[in-house]
Design a protein around this motif. Sequence first.
Motif, PDB file in Angstrom:
ATOM      1  N   ALA A  63      29.957  23.979  67.898  1.00 26.63           N
ATOM      2  CA  ALA A  63      30.507  24.570  66.747  1.00 26.63           C
ATOM      3  C   ALA A  63      32.034  24.593  67.715  1.00 26.63           C
ATOM      4  CB  ALA A  63      29.787  25.897  66.637  1.00 26.63           C
ATOM      5  N   LEU A  64      33.053  24.811  66.781  1.00 25.71           N
ATOM      6  CA  LEU A  64      33.959  25.338  66.527  1.00 25.71           C
ATOM      7  C   LEU A  64      34.085  26.760  67.367  1.00 25.71           C
ATOM      8  CD1 LEU A  64      36.102  25.359  63.178  1.00 25.71           C
ATOM      9  CD2 LEU A  64      35.088  24.150  65.372  1.00 25.71           C
ATOM     10  N   THR A  83      29.273  22.215  79.107  1.00 27.44           N
ATOM     11  CA  THR A  83      30.053  23.317  80.034  1.00 27.44           C
ATOM     12  C   THR A  83      30.324  24.219  78.475  1.00 27.44           C
ATOM     13  OG1 THR A  83      30.663  21.408  80.378  1.00 27.44           O
ATOM     14  CG2 THR A  83      32.981  24.242  79.896  1.00 27.44           C
ATOM     15  N   LEU A  84      30.058  25.483  78.436  1.00 26.78           N
ATOM     16  CA  LEU A  84      30.043  26.993  77.962  1.00 26.78           C
ATOM     17  C   LEU A  84      32.544  27.124  77.908  1.00 26.78           C
ATOM     18  CD1 LEU A  84      29.329  29.462  76.020  1.00 26.78           C
ATOM     19  CD2 LEU A  84      29.191  30.608  78.637  1.00 26.78           C
ATOM     20  N   HIS A  85      32.864  26.912  76.557  1.00 26.60           N
ATOM     21  CA  HIS A  85      33.844  27.366  77.324  1.00 26.60           C
ATOM     22  C   HIS A  85      33.722  28.880  76.173  1.00 26.60           C
ATOM     23  CE1 HIS A  85      37.684  25.891  74.837  1.00 26.60           C
ATOM     24  NE2 HIS A  85      38.242  27.304  76.107  1.00 26.60           N
ATOM     25  N   THR A  86      34.737  29.816  77.147  1.00 31.55           N
ATOM     26  CA  THR A  86      34.378  31.380  76.403  1.00 31.55           C
ATOM     27  C   THR A  86      36.604  32.176  76.555  1.00 31.55           C
ATOM     28  OG1 THR A  86      34.312  32.093  78.333  1.00 31.55           O
ATOM     29  CG2 THR A  86      32.619  32.171  76.935  1.00 31.55           C
ATOM     30  N   GLY A 108      36.184  34.342  72.283  1.00 28.24           N
ATOM     31  CA  GLY A 108      35.209  32.705  71.448  1.00 28.24           C
ATOM     32  C   GLY A 108      34.694  32.258  72.513  1.00 28.24           C
ATOM     33  N   HIS A 109      33.434  31.438  71.383  1.00 27.13           N
ATOM     34  CA  HIS A 109      32.696  30.701  72.706  1.00 27.13           C
ATOM     35  C   HIS A 109      32.068  29.461  71.984  1.00 27.13           C
ATOM     36  CE1 HIS A 109      29.929  33.758  70.046  1.00 27.13           C
ATOM     37  NE2 HIS A 109      29.239  32.003  70.064  1.00 27.13           N
ATOM     38  N   ARG A 110      31.606  28.917  72.793  1.00 21.71           N
ATOM     39  CA  ARG A 110      30.849  27.157  72.269  1.00 21.71           C
ATOM     40  C   ARG A 110      30.290  26.251  73.080  1.00 21.71           C
ATOM     41  NH1 ARG A 110      35.260  22.965  70.443  1.00 21.71           N
ATOM     42  NH2 ARG A 110      36.916  22.534  72.500  1.00 21.71           N
ATOM     43  N   LEU A 111      29.633  25.728  72.913  1.00 19.39           N
ATOM     44  CA  LEU A 111      29.451  25.089  74.297  1.00 19.39           C
ATOM     45  C   LEU A 111      29.450  23.251  73.807  1.00 19.39           C
ATOM     46  CD1 LEU A 111      25.268  25.638  74.735  1.00 19.39           C
ATOM     47  CD2 LEU A 111      26.943  25.797  76.046  1.00 19.39           C
ATOM     48  N   PRO A 136      39.370  31.243  67.096  1.00 22.39           N
ATOM     49  CA  PRO A 136      40.688  31.245  67.798  1.00 22.39           C
ATOM     50  C   PRO A 136      41.554  30.222  67.593  1.00 22.39           C
ATOM     51  CG  PRO A 136      38.579  31.426  69.501  1.00 22.39           C
ATOM     52  CD  PRO A 136      38.211  31.666  68.418  1.00 22.39           C
ATOM     53  N   ASP A 137      41.216  29.318  67.908  1.00 25.53           N
ATOM     54  CA  ASP A 137      41.683  27.035  68.551  1.00 25.53           C
ATOM     55  C   ASP A 137      41.635  27.028  67.420  1.00 25.53           C
ATOM     56  OD1 ASP A 137      40.961  28.030  71.305  1.00 25.53           O
ATOM     57  OD2 ASP A 137      39.244  27.350  70.814  1.00 25.53           O
TER      58      ASP A 137
END
Length: 160
Positions: A63-64, A83-86, A108-111, A136-137
């Motif tokens: 997701a975004l 990779t989990l991006h938070t 905010g989070h996504r894989l 957020p991005d």
Amino acid sequence: MPDLKMPVAAVADDIPPRRKPSIYPEPFASRMSGREKRQLGDFFGLKNFGVNLTRLAPLAVSALRHAHTRQDEFIYVLQGRPTLHTDEGRTLLSPGMCAGFRAGTGNGHRLVNETSDEVIYLEVGDRSPGDEASYPDDDLQAVLVNGQWTFSHKDGSPLA
């Protein structure tokens, strides 16, 4: 009385993938290339929460990066190393690992699948009325209205 037409069990891979790959408007929708969702919860007529079996091809994203105001989310990795991006940074996950995202934190989070192998995971989220999502991005915000997401720019102006 229960709806007798609803199945009681199924092989998850036999449930067809979602027809529309993304609910995001363009230019955001095309960034979801390589993601496939099978809406397991919808298949069984679940109303209070959703469950998706999601596949990410190499270099695809879930997701975004986003955060919900009312919806809790949970993921469980079945295959691959996403990779989990938070807001805290990046965390490499592996099969058997899980992560939860509590509503209202703004985190905010996504894989992201940064590998050459397919990633498969389960995602679970509730269907809280009045939910909103922030990104957020990206210059995007979303509001859940009558069960449908509506999108606009962060300043509230309509998307062109």
